[in-house]
Structures are given as C-alpha cells and as structure tokens.
Write an enzyme that holds these catalytic residues in place. Structure first.
Site, PDB file in Angstrom:
ATOM      1  N   ILE A  40     -88.018 -39.535 -14.890  1.00  0.00           N
ATOM      2  CA  ILE A  40     -88.951 -39.162 -13.821  1.00  0.00           C
ATOM      3  C   ILE A  40     -88.894 -37.677 -13.486  1.00  0.00           C
ATOM      4  O   ILE A  40     -89.663 -37.192 -12.664  1.00  0.00           O
ATOM      5  CB  ILE A  40     -88.705 -39.995 -12.535  1.00  0.00           C
ATOM      6  CG1 ILE A  40     -87.240 -39.912 -12.092  1.00  0.00           C
ATOM      7  CG2 ILE A  40     -89.128 -41.443 -12.736  1.00  0.00           C
ATOM      8  CD1 ILE A  40     -86.965 -40.596 -10.749  1.00  0.00           C
ATOM      9  N   PHE A  45     -81.139 -27.872 -16.869  1.00  0.00           N
ATOM     10  CA  PHE A  45     -79.894 -28.409 -17.413  1.00  0.00           C
ATOM     11  C   PHE A  45     -79.664 -29.869 -17.050  1.00  0.00           C
ATOM     12  O   PHE A  45     -78.569 -30.385 -17.205  1.00  0.00           O
ATOM     13  CB  PHE A  45     -78.704 -27.581 -16.915  1.00  0.00           C
ATOM     14  CG  PHE A  45     -78.789 -26.136 -17.296  1.00  0.00           C
ATOM     15  CD1 PHE A  45     -78.633 -25.745 -18.614  1.00  0.00           C
ATOM     16  CD2 PHE A  45     -79.042 -25.166 -16.341  1.00  0.00           C
ATOM     17  CE1 PHE A  45     -78.713 -24.412 -18.973  1.00  0.00           C
ATOM     18  CE2 PHE A  45     -79.125 -23.833 -16.689  1.00  0.00           C
ATOM     19  CZ  PHE A  45     -78.963 -23.449 -18.014  1.00  0.00           C
ATOM     20  N   SER A  46     -80.688 -30.527 -16.522  1.00  0.00           N
ATOM     21  CA  SER A  46     -80.481 -31.915 -16.105  1.00  0.00           C
ATOM     22  C   SER A  46     -81.737 -32.740 -16.329  1.00  0.00           C
ATOM     23  O   SER A  46     -82.835 -32.197 -16.455  1.00  0.00           O
ATOM     24  CB  SER A  46     -80.091 -31.964 -14.627  1.00  0.00           C
ATOM     25  OG  SER A  46     -81.140 -31.462 -13.828  1.00  0.00           O
ATOM     26  N   GLU A  47     -81.541 -34.035 -16.394  1.00  0.00           N
ATOM     27  CA  GLU A  47     -82.664 -34.972 -16.486  1.00  0.00           C
ATOM     28  C   GLU A  47     -82.449 -36.058 -15.446  1.00  0.00           C
ATOM     29  O   GLU A  47     -81.308 -36.438 -15.163  1.00  0.00           O
ATOM     30  CB  GLU A  47     -82.740 -35.575 -17.896  1.00  0.00           C
ATOM     31  CG  GLU A  47     -83.108 -34.535 -18.940  1.00  0.00           C
ATOM     32  CD  GLU A  47     -83.194 -35.107 -20.347  1.00  0.00           C
ATOM     33  OE1 GLU A  47     -82.547 -36.143 -20.604  1.00  0.00           O
ATOM     34  OE2 GLU A  47     -83.892 -34.515 -21.179  1.00  0.00           O
ATOM     35  N   ASP A 161     -82.024 -24.488  -2.046  1.00  0.00           N
ATOM     36  CA  ASP A 161     -83.215 -24.519  -2.910  1.00  0.00           C
ATOM     37  C   ASP A 161     -84.361 -25.269  -2.230  1.00  0.00           C
ATOM     38  O   ASP A 161     -84.931 -26.194  -2.802  1.00  0.00           O
ATOM     39  CB  ASP A 161     -82.860 -25.160  -4.255  1.00  0.00           C
ATOM     40  CG  ASP A 161     -83.936 -24.903  -5.315  1.00  0.00           C
ATOM     41  OD1 ASP A 161     -84.744 -23.962  -5.140  1.00  0.00           O
ATOM     42  OD2 ASP A 161     -83.983 -25.646  -6.309  1.00  0.00           O
TER      43      ASP A 161
END
Length: 302
Positions: A40, A45-47, A161
């Site tokens: 999704i 650097f991430s999923e 962020d």
C-alpha cells in the site's frame, strides 16, 4: 494506489507467508503470525503492506525497512529506542505503533492501518475541481492534527515529517497522524540535501542551515500544512524551481498571501506566526491548538 494499466504487469508482490506453524507466544512480533495482502505504500528505504494478524484477525500496516542492515550499531540502537517511545503514544489521532521486531535482517514495524485516504489526496481532489476547501472543513481536520501533535510534544516526541501525505483521514473523518519521528533514520544525507526527489517544501530554515531539528520545526511544518489546506499548494511551491531557489524562498519566507475574501484573519495570522524564520518567535503547539479549538467551535456552529 494507482491501478496498473492493462498489459503492464508490475513486479510480483513478495510473499511473506508463514513457512512454519503460528507462534501465538510471539503475538505481533514475528512475520509467521501475519498474512500479507498487498503493498500500500513505499518510501526510499521502506515498503508498507496491508496485512492481517492470523491470531486475532486484526488488519494492520506492516512496514518493512530494508536499510536497517546498513546502519551502524548506534544508529540501530537509537532507532529501536525511538520506536519504543512511539509505542508509548496513545491518542485517537495518532497512528498506533503495535510492535517492532528484526527478522531476516529487516526491521519490521506493525502499525494501525489507516487506508481510507490522506490529506494530500483531499487537496488534489479540491484542486482538480477548482474549489477551495471551506474554512470550517480546514479547522475540522486541523484541530485533530493539533491534538495529535500536542500529545506527541507533551511526551517530548517530535514528528519531524509533518506533510499532507502523512495525515491520514478515515472514512468517518477522523485524522490519524502517521509516519512518526523515524524519517531521520531511514534517509541518506546526500539524497536529502542534493536531489529534488521528494522536494522538501516543508523544510524549515534551521534545517537548511543544519542547525538541528527542534519542536518549533514541527510548528513550521504545521504552518505550511495549514497554508496548503487553504491555498491547495505549498507556500513555497514554484514551477521550474531548483533546490537553491526553494531554499532562498524558505529563508526569506517568500510566499503568496492567502485570499482574505475566503479565509479569516485568524487563519491567515496563524499561518504567518508559524511560518516565521526565527524558531524562537514561533508559537508552541499549546497555543496553536488553542486557536484551532476556538476556530473549530466558531466555524462549526456558523
């Protein structure tokens, strides 16, 4: 997520199906207890995958961080410490951190699932329709965001962020502030400083000068977000702009005023005091939250 055009098949979604028996004793702390359903989201650097726990059926978001094995021991320890702080947050407008564990040399973070949409999608929707977001709608969402940040700051946790893509909105209109505090662990200094991938429109002047991030840096980003909800674009957005010209605009607080015929003096004033180049002159979250509560009550009843 955008649908794949017919005839164009994307790469197969990796499967993390349990190879062995469930581990009820491990709860949310092993991949064996999850069924991965679909990807999704993805960062540099991430999923992030939608998953469900096979023990209790609860749908979750599973974030897999690939850069973890590139970190030195201190960075890893700091990162785990920060996640432990995030797990202590408990607020209806903050995405809940359920668990984190290292498996197959990857950091896995199990989060509350909020997949109904986000603020950036809502802003794009209004922009496409050439309509401004009504002020009472702005305050309805902004007051919830302030409540979330007030909870974080009261526990000495910075978000780091804040931007529309990290503000999720459920189907019932509840705001969930996500992607908390971990960005600095999963970014490359060279990428952040020298490329326009993910242009940092919300970067505060003190970050440009590498003076470090503080609680007032979150307030700067909050002001930028309030502006973007009203103007439907970042205060420092510009066509054909490079990083140098963006930084100049940020340093000089050079942004177009919000339309006074559409938005109240209170909203415009709050934007102005949050987007102040001097962190010391920005209000704290308690002040911003007070204004938001007052304006939400005032506009909701009108």
């Amino acid at each position: 997520m955008d649908e794949q055009p017919q005839g164009m098949q994307g790469p197969p979604v990796p499967q993390f199906q349990p190879q062995k028996a469930l581990r009820p004793d491990m709860g949310y702390n092993t991949l064996a207890n999850f069924r991965i359903e679909k990807k999704i989201g993805r960062g540099q650097f991430s999923e992030v995958y939608r998953a469900s726990c096979l023990l209790d059926g609860v749908p979750v978001a599973l974030k897999k961080v690939q850069i973890f094995d590139l970190m030195d021991a201190k960075a890893r320890a700091d990162c785990i410490k920060e996640i432990d702080l995030l797990k202590q947050l408990n607020h209806p407008n903050v995405i809940k951190y359920y668990a984190s564990f290292i498996e197959d040399n990857e950091l896995n973070i199990v989060l509350e699932l909020a997949d109904a949409g986000d603020l950036s999608r809502m802003i794009k929707h209004f922009k496409k329709q050439k309509r401004l977001i009504p002020e009472r709608t702005v305050w309805k969402y902004f007051v919830q965001l302030c409540s979330a940040l007030d909870h974080m700051h009261s526990r000495r946790v910075m978000h780091r962020d804040i931007k529309p893509a990290n503000v999720f909105i459920t189907a019932t209109g509840v705001v969930k502030l996500g992607d908390l505090g971990l960005g600095r662990f999963f970014s490359s200094k060279t990428t952040a400083a020298h490329s326009l991938v993910g242009t940092p429109y919300y970067m505060s002047p003190e970050r440009i000068h590498e003076n470090g991030y503080n609680f007032k840096s979150d307030i700067w980003s909050l002001g930028c977000l309030l502006y973007e909800m009203a103007a439907l674009q970042s205060p420092f957005y510009g066509d054909k702009m490079n990083l140098y010209s963006l930084c100049k605009k940020i340093e000089q607080c050079d942004y177009p005023p919000l339309p006074s015929d559409h938005y109240s003096e209170e909203l415009r004033q709050l934007v102005n005091i949050c987007i102040n180049p001097d962190p010391e002159k920005r209000p704290d979250i308690a002040y911003v939250y007070d204004v938001a509560k007052r304006m939400h009550a005032c506009t909701a009843s009108s």
